[in-house]
Design a protein around this motif. Structure first.
Motif, mmCIF file in Angstrom:
data_model
loop_
_atom_site.group_PDB
_atom_site.id
_atom_site.type_symbol
_atom_site.label_atom_id
_atom_site.label_comp_id
_atom_site.label_asym_id
_atom_site.label_seq_id
_atom_site.Cartn_x
_atom_site.Cartn_y
_atom_site.Cartn_z
ATOM 1 N N LEU A 159 21.162 -1.966 10.822
ATOM 2 C CA LEU A 159 20.313 -2.141 12.185
ATOM 3 C C LEU A 159 20.816 -4.098 12.464
ATOM 4 O O LEU A 159 20.551 -4.500 13.854
ATOM 5 N N GLY A 160 20.752 -4.917 11.288
ATOM 6 C CA GLY A 160 20.771 -6.090 11.672
ATOM 7 C C GLY A 160 21.762 -6.796 12.694
ATOM 8 O O GLY A 160 21.347 -7.496 13.138
ATOM 9 N N LEU A 161 22.812 -5.665 12.594
ATOM 10 C CA LEU A 161 24.338 -6.225 13.404
ATOM 11 C C LEU A 161 24.226 -6.053 14.782
ATOM 12 O O LEU A 161 24.864 -6.436 15.929
ATOM 13 N N ARG A 162 23.608 -5.773 15.388
ATOM 14 C CA ARG A 162 22.922 -5.395 16.395
ATOM 15 C C ARG A 162 22.232 -7.743 16.819
ATOM 16 O O ARG A 162 21.905 -7.904 18.743
ATOM 17 N N TYR A 163 21.494 -8.295 15.923
ATOM 18 C CA TYR A 163 20.875 -9.234 16.339
ATOM 19 C C TYR A 163 21.939 -10.381 15.821
ATOM 20 O O TYR A 163 21.900 -10.599 14.312
ATOM 21 N N GLY A 165 0.616 -1.319 -0.097
ATOM 22 C CA GLY A 165 0.262 -0.146 -0.069
ATOM 23 C C GLY A 165 0.740 1.141 0.135
ATOM 24 O O GLY A 165 2.149 1.494 -0.929
ATOM 25 N N TYR A 166 0.475 2.433 0.848
ATOM 26 C CA TYR A 166 0.996 3.565 0.822
ATOM 27 C C TYR A 166 1.605 4.247 2.156
ATOM 28 O O TYR A 166 0.705 4.042 3.035
ATOM 29 N N SER A 167 1.997 3.759 2.448
ATOM 30 C CA SER A 167 3.240 4.303 3.857
ATOM 31 C C SER A 167 4.413 5.468 3.783
ATOM 32 O O SER A 167 4.329 5.579 2.818
ATOM 33 N N ALA A 168 4.299 6.126 5.356
ATOM 34 C CA ALA A 168 5.314 6.814 6.004
ATOM 35 C C ALA A 168 6.584 5.621 5.812
ATOM 36 O O ALA A 168 6.757 5.185 6.093
ATOM 37 N N VAL A 169 7.785 6.548 5.554
ATOM 38 C CA VAL A 169 9.082 5.677 5.629
ATOM 39 C C VAL A 169 9.906 6.352 6.771
ATOM 40 O O VAL A 169 9.812 7.822 7.226
ATOM 41 N N LEU A 170 10.589 5.862 7.857
ATOM 42 C CA LEU A 170 11.270 6.096 9.128
ATOM 43 C C LEU A 170 12.686 6.322 8.336
ATOM 44 O O LEU A 170 13.019 6.493 7.037
ATOM 45 N N ASP A 171 13.065 7.612 9.053
ATOM 46 C CA ASP A 171 14.257 8.620 8.347
ATOM 47 C C ASP A 171 15.501 7.755 8.651
ATOM 48 O O ASP A 171 16.057 7.872 10.614
ATOM 49 N N GLY A 172 16.353 7.199 8.240
ATOM 50 C CA GLY A 172 17.651 6.359 9.091
ATOM 51 C C GLY A 172 18.590 7.084 8.967
ATOM 52 O O GLY A 172 19.581 7.444 9.621
ATOM 53 N N SER A 173 18.742 8.476 8.150
ATOM 54 C CA SER A 173 19.283 9.709 8.984
ATOM 55 C C SER A 173 19.438 9.724 9.897
ATOM 56 O O SER A 173 20.858 10.410 10.557
ATOM 57 N N ASN A 174 18.353 9.406 10.520
ATOM 58 C CA ASN A 174 17.645 10.631 12.176
ATOM 59 C C ASN A 174 18.336 9.471 12.971
ATOM 60 O O ASN A 174 18.307 8.439 13.153
ATOM 61 N N TRP A 205 14.866 4.919 18.433
ATOM 62 C CA TRP A 205 13.540 4.534 18.367
ATOM 63 C C TRP A 205 13.041 3.469 18.538
ATOM 64 O O TRP A 205 12.232 2.019 19.451
ATOM 65 N N PHE A 206 13.364 3.192 17.079
ATOM 66 C CA PHE A 206 12.939 1.970 16.277
ATOM 67 C C PHE A 206 13.819 0.803 17.067
ATOM 68 O O PHE A 206 13.696 -0.391 17.020
ATOM 69 N N THR A 207 15.040 0.640 17.784
ATOM 70 C CA THR A 207 16.206 -0.324 18.437
ATOM 71 C C THR A 207 15.177 -0.826 19.313
ATOM 72 O O THR A 207 15.644 -1.846 19.838
ATOM 73 N N GLY A 208 15.146 0.467 19.936
ATOM 74 C CA GLY A 208 14.357 0.357 21.842
ATOM 75 C C GLY A 208 13.663 -0.309 21.373
ATOM 76 O O GLY A 208 12.688 -1.516 22.531
ATOM 77 N N VAL A 209 12.357 -0.386 20.821
ATOM 78 C CA VAL A 209 11.166 -1.292 19.957
ATOM 79 C C VAL A 209 11.636 -2.552 20.098
ATOM 80 O O VAL A 209 10.852 -3.397 20.546
ATOM 81 N N LEU A 210 12.572 -3.137 19.457
ATOM 82 C CA LEU A 210 12.870 -4.574 19.035
ATOM 83 C C LEU A 210 13.705 -5.122 20.121
ATOM 84 O O LEU A 210 13.204 -5.980 20.698
#
Length: 509
Positions: free
Chosen positions: A294-298, A230-239, A245-250
């Protein structure tokens, strides 16, 4: 982006590999015209700014480039001053080792070793975007009940609420902690599917927009991008704060429920635009690289799309394939898998056994080809990893199911051997799954794309043609002991019997 052009004269019989994994079916390059622009396009799989030659040459850039084989020349266009054309030795292996050591040295670490010893199971082809706790538990129990070994179970798309709202949907997963505890007790490790897309208008979207964590248009409006769901907003990887915030959720999912890791889907350069506004300037390729980092954390991770990060402990799966004998299906697994290794992605996995295109299953006229399903499983068995999704016990008869179980059991039996090669890859960067020309550089094997080496001493020659009960195998110099006890002295070509019950493979004597 491309403001420098370099023309490179090809030497006699020079062949090349690299760029995008999805182009593996067209490799080696050099004997015919071919081109690829890596800027903003990774062909929906892994890609790396690297080309390697069987004459020991390599081309590298820290930036995406365009390349074209035109007659007797290789033309490379990229950012001025970034393109490195170097002689690293005499052959393909020399070129890889030089490039790896110089530009993407091995990290010394690897994904969790469980990946190399057991099959993976993904809910996608059985449940699509409708997984539930009940279905997942039934799927896991059916795996064991059918005689397949337990392994790594990935709960795919839509276990959560909205995209970006990464909490278990309470209606579909009423007690996720108990579910994961039960899956662990059955012998499974559990991974969850995630992506960088955020459903617009929800609470999480509003929070992320207010914090400045989403990509924006030039006028400040949040980017709303089309993707396969569908259509979605996109997380800013440069931020950096957005990614924190995202890795905290994971991390909370792991702490709260006992989740073992994540399938980090999407992130393709195609889902970003050069005009996107973020916390800092970042190209589509850079956004893809940040997502992959990001995957390097896991220790339990999986990617389908990746830019650069060769030599890192990331599980890299081939893009979704059709239920087909052609180069959109089974025939692509070996050449594209070889391409993964040659551009530095040693910890590679084929697509799901039988093909992972969900559109196949929902076609009214779709029919499972039992022979094809078995050959998919056999082809995958001696890859570094293998993955099921479509339930073989549901779609196959008893005899075909038994052969798929044999393939999975072979992968488990070879787990120690594959794990040792994975440790070697972590230390050196070398592929686990190797091209014949990589191991035997002076034998003229550059165009062989239907057999491969597992390390330097195991030759694997799956059957990939419909109806075939025999196949031609190219044996290098030496004595080769077959899975069937036969002995072949090379170098030679020989036709071997390969009924549906057999995956031909040979150990160097």
């Amino acid at each position: 982006m491309h403001n420098e052009m370099i023309r490179i004269a090809l030497t006699e019989n020079e062949q090349w590999w690299g760029g995008a994994v999805g182009d593996g079916i067209h490799m080696p390059f050099g004997s015919r015209s071919y081109q690829r622009d890596l800027f903003g396009d990774a062909a929906y799989n892994q890609a790396c700014p690297l080309l390697l030659s069987n004459k020991g040459r390599s081309i590298w850039s820290e930036e995406p480039f365009r390349f074209a084989f035109e007659g007797s020349e290789l033309v490379v266009e990229g950012k001025a001053g970034t393109i490195k054309v170097e002689q690293g030795g005499d052959d393909l292996r020399d070129a890889f080792r030089y490039a790896s050591k110089t530009y993407f040295p091995a990290s010394g670490t690897l994904p969790d070793e469980v990946f190399f010893a057991v099959p993976q199971y993904n809910t996608w082809m059985e449940m699509g975007i409708h997984p539930t706790q009940e279905k997942v538990l039934a799927y896991a129990e059916a795996i064991i009940g059918s005689g397949l070994p337990p392994g790594i179970l990935m709960i795919d798309d839509n276990w959560h609420e909205d995209y970006g709202t990464l909490v278990f949907h309470p209606g579909r997963f009423p007690d996720p902690k108990a579910m994961i505890e039960q899956l662990h007790a059955l012998g499974f490790r559990v991974m969850l599917w995630v992506c960088p897309f955020i459903s617009p208008d929800g609470e999480v979207f509003r929070y992320l927009h207010e914090q400045g964590y989403l990509l924006r248009e030039a006028d400040g409006r949040p980017v709303i991008r089309k993707w396969w769901n569908g259509y979605s907003a996109v997380l800013d990887g440069s931020n950096e704060e957005a990614m924190s915030w995202f890795t905290g959720v994971l991390d909370r999912l792991m702490d709260q429920y006992g989740v073992d890791g994540f399938k980090l889907d999407a992130g393709d350069p195609q889902y970003y635009e050069a005009t996107d506004v973020g916390a800092r300037p970042a190209t589509p390729n850079e956004q893809c690289e940040i997502w992959a980092r990001l995957g390097l954390r896991y220790a339990f991770n999986e990617y389908r799309a990746c830019w650069k990060l060769a030599g890192q402990p990331l599980v890299q799966r081939l893009a979704d394939k059709n239920h087909s004998w052609g180069t959109d299906g089974l025939a692509s697994l070996i050449p594209n898998g070889l391409a993964q290794g040659l551009i530095g992605y040693a910890f590679n996995c084929p697509d799901m056994v039988g093909g992972g295109q969900y559109g196949d299953l929902i076609r009214p006229d779709f029919q499972v080809d039992g022979e094809l399903f078995v050959r998919y499983a056999q082809c995958s068995a001696l890859f570094p990893m293998m993955q099921f999704s479509t339930a073989p016990w549901r779609v196959l008869g008893e005899s075909h199911l038994a052969l798929c179980i044999e393939a999975a059991q072979l992968h488990c039996r070879m787990g120690d051997e594959i794990t040792e090669l994975a440790r070697h890859a972590a230390a050196t960067g070398e592929p686990i799954m190797r091209h014949m020309a990589y191991v035997f550089p002076s034998a003229g094997y550059e165009t062989i794309t239907d057999q491969f080496m597992l390390g330097d001493n195991i030759l694997v020659a799956p059957v990939i043609q419909k109806g075939a009960t025999a196949r031609n195998i190219v044996f290098p110099e030496g004595t080769w002991i077959g899975d069937d006890g036969s002995e072949v002295v090379g170098p030679c070509e020989a036709e071997v019997e390969a009924p549906l019950s057999r995956l031909p493979w040979y150990c160097r004597g």
